[in-house]
Scaffold this active site. Sequence first.
Site, PDB file in Angstrom:
ATOM      1  N   GLY A  74      -4.332  21.652   4.621  1.00  0.00           N
ATOM      2  CA  GLY A  74      -3.818  21.399   3.285  1.00  0.00           C
ATOM      3  C   GLY A  74      -4.854  21.791   2.257  1.00  0.00           C
ATOM      4  N   SER A  75      -4.932  21.050   1.154  1.00  0.00           N
ATOM      5  CA  SER A  75      -5.855  21.409   0.077  1.00  0.00           C
ATOM      6  C   SER A  75      -7.315  21.270   0.513  1.00  0.00           C
ATOM      7  CB  SER A  75      -5.580  20.535  -1.149  1.00  0.00           C
ATOM      8  OG  SER A  75      -4.252  20.716  -1.605  1.00  0.00           O
ATOM      9  N   GLY A  87      -8.543  20.504   3.534  1.00  0.00           N
ATOM     10  CA  GLY A  87      -8.803  21.183   4.791  1.00  0.00           C
ATOM     11  C   GLY A  87      -9.015  22.673   4.605  1.00  0.00           C
ATOM     12  N   LYS A  95     -14.867   4.073  -2.184  1.00  0.00           N
ATOM     13  CA  LYS A  95     -13.840   5.085  -2.426  1.00  0.00           C
ATOM     14  C   LYS A  95     -12.451   4.465  -2.364  1.00  0.00           C
ATOM     15  CE  LYS A  95     -12.034   9.574  -1.124  1.00  0.00           C
ATOM     16  NZ  LYS A  95     -12.131  10.773  -0.257  1.00  0.00           N
ATOM     17  N   ASN A 111      -9.466   4.787  -5.077  1.00  0.00           N
ATOM     18  CA  ASN A 111      -8.120   5.240  -4.736  1.00  0.00           C
ATOM     19  C   ASN A 111      -7.068   4.171  -5.013  1.00  0.00           C
ATOM     20  OD1 ASN A 111      -8.555   7.897  -3.891  1.00  0.00           O
ATOM     21  ND2 ASN A 111      -9.122   7.272  -1.827  1.00  0.00           N
ATOM     22  N   ASN A 123      -4.761   5.964  -7.778  1.00  0.00           N
ATOM     23  CA  ASN A 123      -3.592   6.652  -7.228  1.00  0.00           C
ATOM     24  C   ASN A 123      -2.256   6.010  -7.605  1.00  0.00           C
ATOM     25  OD1 ASN A 123      -3.855   9.115  -5.252  1.00  0.00           O
ATOM     26  ND2 ASN A 123      -5.734   7.934  -5.019  1.00  0.00           N
ATOM     27  N   ASN A 146      -7.436  15.382 -14.197  1.00  0.00           N
ATOM     28  CA  ASN A 146      -6.719  15.635 -12.950  1.00  0.00           C
ATOM     29  C   ASN A 146      -5.508  14.722 -12.775  1.00  0.00           C
ATOM     30  OD1 ASN A 146      -8.868  17.324 -12.530  1.00  0.00           O
ATOM     31  ND2 ASN A 146      -9.653  16.276 -10.724  1.00  0.00           N
ATOM     32  N   SER A 149      -3.653  12.540  -6.239  1.00  0.00           N
ATOM     33  CA  SER A 149      -2.859  13.062  -5.123  1.00  0.00           C
ATOM     34  C   SER A 149      -1.539  12.306  -4.985  1.00  0.00           C
ATOM     35  CB  SER A 149      -3.656  12.970  -3.820  1.00  0.00           C
ATOM     36  OG  SER A 149      -4.021  11.632  -3.534  1.00  0.00           O
TER      37      SER A 149
END
Length: 309
Positions: free
Chosen positions: A9-10, A12, A183, A187, A191, A250, A253
């Site tokens: 994906g992004s 990876g 982290k 998130n 998120n 941004n 995700s």
Amino acid sequence: MDIVVFGAGSIGSLFGALLARVPEHSVTLVGRDPHVSAVRDSGLRVTGVDEFVVRPAVTTDGTRLSADLALVTVKAFDTETAAEELATGAFRAVCSLQNGMGNEETLARHLDCPVLAGTTSYGAVREGPGEVAWNGSGDVVVGPWDPRDADGVAEEVGEAFAAADLSVAVEDADGIRRRLWRKLAANAAVNPTTALARVENGALGEPPGSDLVEPIAREVAATARASGVDIDDEETAAAVEEVVAATAANESSMYRDIERGRRTEVDVINGYVVERAREHGVDVPVNRTLRTLIGTWEAARGLREPDSS
């Protein structure tokens, strides 16, 4: 080092491309078509912070592979499948570089090799088949998860990342757990709130968005301490504020997932906090509410069973 990146994906694709630039590294990307076919035919193109094309090996079959390292970058709800496929091969170590927590335990259940935990602040978006946009540099942190004393393996993986000019730090078992919980706090705050409000991350840097940061961070810190990880409220709140400031422009995700009608990773973010808090008798009402709201949205669209949120 021979490296399998499981999940093109992004992140990876970006890490696969950066590692593939090192002549001493042999990189294989495991992904899905049409991305895999495009990379096989024309190479993997990186744009943004730097622009280049590499030609790693690619496959859609993640079984019976062997390498020094398997770097797992799939969505958390695919970790079980990834672990089962990786278990058919042979690796000296496996490192999770995924969102949320709990992925490492899943990998360790299936694999007979050291499992490392990792976290990164590098930014990427896969633009289309064969192309990934490198949106921002950051750092990578790795450390031993199971067994806790696999420091030597973690150092080797750190050296492999450093050879690709990645900014990398290697932590011990206690240190990587603190990093992951920090982290997780970021998130858990960023998120679901940005996804539900349909705003960019920077909206949490000022009221009313910023009013949610402290209670979410406090709940995550309390749950971490109950789970045996030494971290305080101020530390988790600061971690959220740093991420909001650094990624203000941004979309998170989870916001992107909801915009595209896809299942999110709320189960390993807010859901992980809720489950660990329940085990230890910690009250986490804000995280529970956020998990329930995102889970309700997913269930209404057939992305999960109604009773699994």
